[in-house]
Scaffold this active site. Structure first.
Site, short mmCIF file in Angstrom:
data_model
loop_
_atom_site.label_atom_id
_atom_site.label_comp_id
_atom_site.label_asym_id
_atom_site.label_seq_id
_atom_site.Cartn_x
_atom_site.Cartn_y
_atom_site.Cartn_z
N PRO A 2 33.06 2.22 -20.51
CG PRO A 2 32.93 4.54 -20.49
CD PRO A 2 33.31 3.37 -19.63
CD GLU A 3 34.78 -2.31 -23.25
OE1 GLU A 3 35.81 -2.14 -23.93
OE2 GLU A 3 34.79 -2.89 -22.15
CG HIS A 91 32.16 12.62 -9.10
ND1 HIS A 91 33.12 12.42 -8.12
CD2 HIS A 91 31.00 12.10 -8.60
CE1 HIS A 91 32.57 11.81 -7.08
NE2 HIS A 91 31.30 11.62 -7.34
NE ARG A 110 32.55 3.01 -10.83
CZ ARG A 110 32.12 1.83 -11.27
NH1 ARG A 110 32.98 0.97 -11.76
NH2 ARG A 110 30.84 1.53 -11.23
CE LYS A 152 49.75 -15.96 -28.74
NZ LYS A 152 49.18 -14.89 -29.51
#
Length: 271
Positions: A2-3, A91, A110, A152
Protein backbone atom coordinates in the site's frame (compact mmCIF):
# COMPACT_ATOMS: atom_id res chain seq x y z
CA UNK A 1 2.64 -2.58 -0.90
CA UNK A 2 0.00 0.00 0.00
CA UNK A 3 1.36 3.39 -1.05
CA UNK A 4 0.32 6.94 -0.16
CA UNK A 5 -2.92 6.90 -2.23
CA UNK A 6 -3.95 3.56 -0.71
CA UNK A 7 -3.29 4.83 2.81
CA UNK A 8 -5.21 8.04 2.11
CA UNK A 9 -8.06 5.94 0.68
CA UNK A 10 -8.08 3.92 3.92
CA UNK A 11 -8.02 7.07 6.04
CA UNK A 12 -10.97 8.58 4.19
CA UNK A 13 -12.80 5.29 4.45
CA UNK A 14 -12.49 4.90 8.21
CA UNK A 15 -12.67 8.57 9.22
CA UNK A 16 -16.47 9.00 9.39
CA UNK A 17 -16.80 5.73 11.31
CA UNK A 18 -14.21 6.39 14.01
CA UNK A 19 -14.16 10.13 14.69
CA UNK A 20 -15.85 11.14 17.95
CA UNK A 21 -16.31 7.51 18.94
CA UNK A 22 -15.29 6.29 22.38
CA UNK A 23 -12.97 3.29 22.54
CA UNK A 24 -14.38 0.48 24.68
CA UNK A 25 -11.66 -2.12 24.23
CA UNK A 26 -8.38 -2.82 22.47
CA UNK A 27 -7.80 -6.46 21.53
CA UNK A 28 -4.24 -7.40 20.59
CA UNK A 29 -4.14 -10.93 19.20
CA UNK A 30 -0.66 -10.71 17.72
CA UNK A 31 1.77 -8.03 19.00
CA UNK A 32 4.70 -9.20 16.86
CA UNK A 33 4.48 -6.78 13.96
CA UNK A 34 7.44 -4.99 12.38
CA UNK A 35 7.88 -3.30 15.75
CA UNK A 36 6.22 -4.78 18.85
CA UNK A 37 2.79 -3.38 19.68
CA UNK A 38 2.85 -1.57 23.03
CA UNK A 39 0.71 -3.74 25.33
CA UNK A 40 -0.17 -0.69 27.42
CA UNK A 41 -2.60 0.58 24.79
CA UNK A 42 -5.03 -2.11 25.94
CA UNK A 43 -5.10 -0.33 29.30
CA UNK A 44 -4.67 3.29 28.21
CA UNK A 45 -7.12 3.60 25.32
CA UNK A 46 -10.42 2.23 26.70
CA UNK A 47 -12.55 5.20 27.73
CA UNK A 48 -10.72 7.64 25.45
CA UNK A 49 -12.23 9.23 22.36
CA UNK A 50 -10.94 9.22 18.79
CA UNK A 51 -10.77 12.90 17.87
CA UNK A 52 -9.48 12.84 14.28
CA UNK A 53 -7.49 10.97 11.65
CA UNK A 54 -4.66 12.16 9.46
CA UNK A 55 -1.87 10.81 7.30
CA UNK A 56 1.84 11.56 7.02
CA UNK A 57 3.46 9.84 4.08
CA UNK A 58 2.39 6.19 4.30
CA UNK A 59 1.59 6.43 8.02
CA UNK A 60 -2.04 6.57 9.13
CA UNK A 61 -2.48 8.74 12.24
CA UNK A 62 -5.36 8.11 14.64
CA UNK A 63 -5.55 10.86 17.24
CA UNK A 64 -7.21 10.14 20.59
CA UNK A 65 -7.68 12.14 23.78
CA UNK A 66 -4.78 10.13 25.28
CA UNK A 67 -2.28 10.22 22.42
CA UNK A 68 -1.84 9.06 18.85
CA UNK A 69 -1.74 5.66 17.16
CA UNK A 70 0.69 5.59 14.22
CA UNK A 71 -0.34 2.81 11.82
CA UNK A 72 1.76 1.52 8.94
CA UNK A 73 0.25 -1.05 6.60
CA UNK A 74 3.61 -2.59 5.65
CA UNK A 75 3.56 -4.94 2.66
CA UNK A 76 0.13 -6.45 3.05
CA UNK A 77 -1.79 -4.67 5.80
CA UNK A 78 -5.27 -3.19 5.73
CA UNK A 79 -7.74 -1.60 8.10
CA UNK A 80 -11.49 -2.15 7.92
CA UNK A 81 -14.57 -1.18 9.87
CA UNK A 82 -16.41 -4.33 10.94
CA UNK A 83 -19.02 -5.38 13.46
CA UNK A 84 -17.25 -6.17 16.71
CA UNK A 85 -18.96 -9.57 16.63
CA UNK A 86 -17.78 -10.45 13.11
CA UNK A 87 -15.76 -13.69 13.17
CA UNK A 88 -12.04 -13.12 13.28
CA UNK A 89 -10.08 -14.17 10.20
CA UNK A 90 -6.55 -15.47 10.19
CA UNK A 91 -4.14 -12.51 10.39
CA UNK A 92 -6.70 -10.18 12.05
CA UNK A 93 -4.19 -8.98 14.63
CA UNK A 94 -5.75 -5.98 16.38
CA UNK A 95 -9.27 -4.65 17.05
CA UNK A 96 -10.05 -1.16 18.30
CA UNK A 97 -13.60 -1.76 19.58
CA UNK A 98 -15.83 1.32 19.80
CA UNK A 99 -18.92 2.28 21.74
CA UNK A 100 -21.29 1.53 18.85
CA UNK A 101 -20.18 -2.14 18.73
CA UNK A 102 -18.06 -1.67 15.62
CA UNK A 103 -14.33 -2.27 15.45
CA UNK A 104 -11.42 -0.87 13.51
CA UNK A 105 -9.73 -4.15 12.56
CA UNK A 106 -6.08 -4.35 11.52
CA UNK A 107 -5.25 -7.27 9.20
CA UNK A 108 -1.72 -8.09 8.08
CA UNK A 109 -0.70 -11.52 6.71
CA UNK A 110 3.00 -10.71 6.48
CA UNK A 111 3.22 -8.69 9.71
CA UNK A 112 5.53 -6.09 8.15
CA UNK A 113 3.22 -3.29 9.28
CA UNK A 114 3.11 -1.51 12.62
CA UNK A 115 0.88 0.07 15.23
CA UNK A 116 2.92 2.48 17.30
CA UNK A 117 1.79 4.64 20.22
CA UNK A 118 2.97 8.09 21.26
CA UNK A 119 1.90 10.81 23.65
CA UNK A 120 4.56 13.20 22.31
CA UNK A 121 4.13 15.58 19.32
CA UNK A 122 3.48 13.01 16.61
CA UNK A 123 5.37 14.71 13.79
CA UNK A 124 8.53 14.58 15.95
CA UNK A 125 8.30 10.79 16.21
CA UNK A 126 11.39 8.96 14.96
CA UNK A 127 9.42 7.38 12.09
CA UNK A 128 8.08 10.74 10.86
CA UNK A 129 10.46 13.60 11.58
CA UNK A 130 12.85 12.90 8.70
CA UNK A 131 10.15 12.68 6.02
CA UNK A 132 10.11 15.12 3.10
CA UNK A 133 7.11 17.20 2.05
CA UNK A 134 3.79 15.74 0.94
CA UNK A 135 3.56 15.61 -2.88
CA UNK A 136 0.31 17.59 -2.99
CA UNK A 137 1.49 20.33 -0.60
CA UNK A 138 2.59 23.74 -1.86
CA UNK A 139 6.08 23.32 -0.37
CA UNK A 140 6.73 20.49 -2.82
CA UNK A 141 7.58 22.91 -5.61
CA UNK A 142 10.06 23.62 -8.39
CA UNK A 143 12.66 25.60 -6.36
CA UNK A 144 12.66 22.93 -3.65
CA UNK A 145 13.04 19.88 -5.92
CA UNK A 146 15.55 21.53 -8.23
CA UNK A 147 17.68 22.60 -5.24
CA UNK A 148 17.57 19.09 -3.73
CA UNK A 149 18.61 17.52 -7.04
CA UNK A 150 21.82 19.50 -7.58
CA UNK A 151 24.87 17.27 -7.41
CA UNK A 152 22.82 14.09 -7.14
CA UNK A 153 24.18 11.29 -9.33
CA UNK A 154 21.45 8.74 -8.56
CA UNK A 155 18.85 7.97 -11.25
CA UNK A 156 15.95 10.39 -11.08
CA UNK A 157 13.55 7.52 -10.36
CA UNK A 158 15.52 6.63 -7.23
CA UNK A 159 15.67 10.32 -6.30
CA UNK A 160 11.91 10.92 -6.37
CA UNK A 161 11.25 7.67 -4.49
CA UNK A 162 13.42 8.85 -1.56
CA UNK A 163 10.99 9.69 1.26
CA UNK A 164 13.45 12.26 2.61
CA UNK A 165 12.93 14.20 -0.64
CA UNK A 166 9.18 13.69 -1.06
CA UNK A 167 6.88 11.16 0.55
CA UNK A 168 4.57 8.75 -1.19
CA UNK A 169 6.05 8.47 -4.68
CA UNK A 170 6.17 4.68 -4.73
CA UNK A 171 7.41 2.53 -7.59
CA UNK A 172 4.20 2.48 -9.61
CA UNK A 173 3.63 6.22 -9.30
CA UNK A 174 7.27 7.05 -10.09
CA UNK A 175 7.02 5.03 -13.33
CA UNK A 176 3.83 6.83 -14.31
CA UNK A 177 5.01 10.35 -13.42
CA UNK A 178 8.29 10.03 -15.31
CA UNK A 179 6.41 8.81 -18.37
CA UNK A 180 3.97 11.73 -18.16
CA UNK A 181 6.90 14.16 -17.85
CA UNK A 182 8.87 12.56 -20.71
CA UNK A 183 11.93 11.94 -18.53
CA UNK A 184 14.03 8.77 -18.67
CA UNK A 185 14.09 7.03 -15.28
CA UNK A 186 17.82 6.37 -15.82
CA UNK A 187 18.85 10.04 -16.12
CA UNK A 188 20.95 11.42 -13.27
CA UNK A 189 18.84 13.60 -10.98
CA UNK A 190 21.47 16.33 -10.92
CA UNK A 191 21.56 16.65 -14.70
CA UNK A 192 17.87 17.40 -15.21
CA UNK A 193 16.95 21.00 -15.98
CA UNK A 194 14.66 23.23 -13.93
CA UNK A 195 12.12 23.25 -16.80
CA UNK A 196 11.97 19.46 -16.85
CA UNK A 197 11.54 19.34 -13.08
CA UNK A 198 8.60 21.68 -13.51
CA UNK A 199 6.95 19.08 -15.74
CA UNK A 200 7.89 16.28 -13.33
CA UNK A 201 6.37 18.01 -10.31
CA UNK A 202 3.14 18.59 -12.22
CA UNK A 203 3.10 14.92 -13.25
CA UNK A 204 3.73 13.67 -9.70
CA UNK A 205 0.92 15.83 -8.34
CA UNK A 206 -1.45 14.69 -11.11
CA UNK A 207 -0.72 10.98 -10.75
CA UNK A 208 -1.00 11.01 -6.94
CA UNK A 209 -4.19 13.10 -6.96
CA UNK A 210 -5.79 10.88 -9.60
CA UNK A 211 -4.85 7.73 -7.70
CA UNK A 212 -6.38 9.09 -4.49
CA UNK A 213 -9.56 10.08 -6.32
CA UNK A 214 -10.12 6.58 -7.66
CA UNK A 215 -9.09 4.71 -4.54
CA UNK A 216 -5.45 3.79 -5.03
CA UNK A 217 -3.82 1.06 -7.07
CA UNK A 218 -5.21 -2.47 -7.10
CA UNK A 219 -2.55 -4.70 -5.57
CA UNK A 220 -2.94 -8.35 -4.67
CA UNK A 221 -2.84 -7.81 -0.91
CA UNK A 222 -4.51 -4.41 -0.57
CA UNK A 223 -8.16 -3.79 0.20
CA UNK A 224 -9.68 -0.51 1.21
CA UNK A 225 -11.55 0.12 4.42
CA UNK A 226 -14.74 -1.08 2.74
CA UNK A 227 -13.07 -4.32 1.63
CA UNK A 228 -13.00 -3.24 -2.02
CA UNK A 229 -9.82 -2.69 -4.02
CA UNK A 230 -8.81 0.55 -5.66
CA UNK A 231 -9.11 1.01 -9.40
CA UNK A 232 -6.17 3.17 -10.47
CA UNK A 233 -4.52 0.18 -12.13
CA UNK A 234 -7.04 0.46 -14.95
CA UNK A 235 -5.44 3.74 -16.08
CA UNK A 236 -1.74 2.85 -15.79
CA UNK A 237 0.18 3.91 -18.90
CA UNK A 238 3.51 2.12 -18.41
CA UNK A 239 3.74 0.09 -15.20
CA UNK A 240 3.01 -3.58 -15.87
CA UNK A 241 2.92 -2.99 -19.65
CA UNK A 242 6.48 -4.02 -20.62
CA UNK A 243 6.61 -5.05 -24.29
CA UNK A 244 3.27 -3.46 -25.07
CA UNK A 245 3.09 -0.39 -27.35
CA UNK A 246 3.62 3.08 -25.92
CA UNK A 247 0.28 4.88 -25.92
CA UNK A 248 1.95 7.95 -27.45
CA UNK A 249 4.29 6.57 -30.15
CA UNK A 250 3.59 2.80 -30.33
CA UNK A 251 7.23 1.88 -29.52
CA UNK A 252 7.32 -1.28 -27.36
CA UNK A 253 7.83 -0.33 -23.73
CA UNK A 254 11.11 -1.40 -22.12
CA UNK A 255 11.49 -2.95 -18.66
CA UNK A 256 14.71 -2.60 -16.65
CA UNK A 257 15.65 -2.78 -12.96
CA UNK A 258 16.62 0.35 -11.04
CA UNK A 259 17.49 -0.13 -7.37
CA UNK A 260 15.99 -3.64 -7.62
CA UNK A 261 12.62 -2.24 -8.67
CA UNK A 262 10.77 -2.94 -11.92
CA UNK A 263 11.00 0.11 -14.16
CA UNK A 264 9.01 0.43 -17.39
CA UNK A 265 9.52 3.32 -19.79
CA UNK A 266 9.47 4.36 -23.43
CA UNK A 267 12.92 4.74 -24.98
CA UNK A 268 11.48 7.07 -27.60
CA UNK A 269 9.31 9.40 -25.49
CA UNK A 270 11.44 9.54 -22.34
CA UNK A 271 14.83 11.20 -22.63
Amino acid sequence: MPELPEVETSRRGIDPHVCNRTINQVIIREPRLRWPVDPQISRILPGSKITSTDRRGKYLLIYTTQGCLIVHLGMSGSVRIVSASEPVRKHDHIDIVMDNHTALRYHDPRRFGAMLWTTEPVLEHDRLRHLGPEPLDDNFNIPYLYRCSRGKKVPVKTFIMDSRIVVGVGNIYANEALYMAGISPKREAGKISRQRYERLIAAIKDVIANAINVGGTTLRDFVGSDGKPGYFKQSLQVYGRAGQPCQKCQTPLTEIRIAQRSTVYCRNCQR
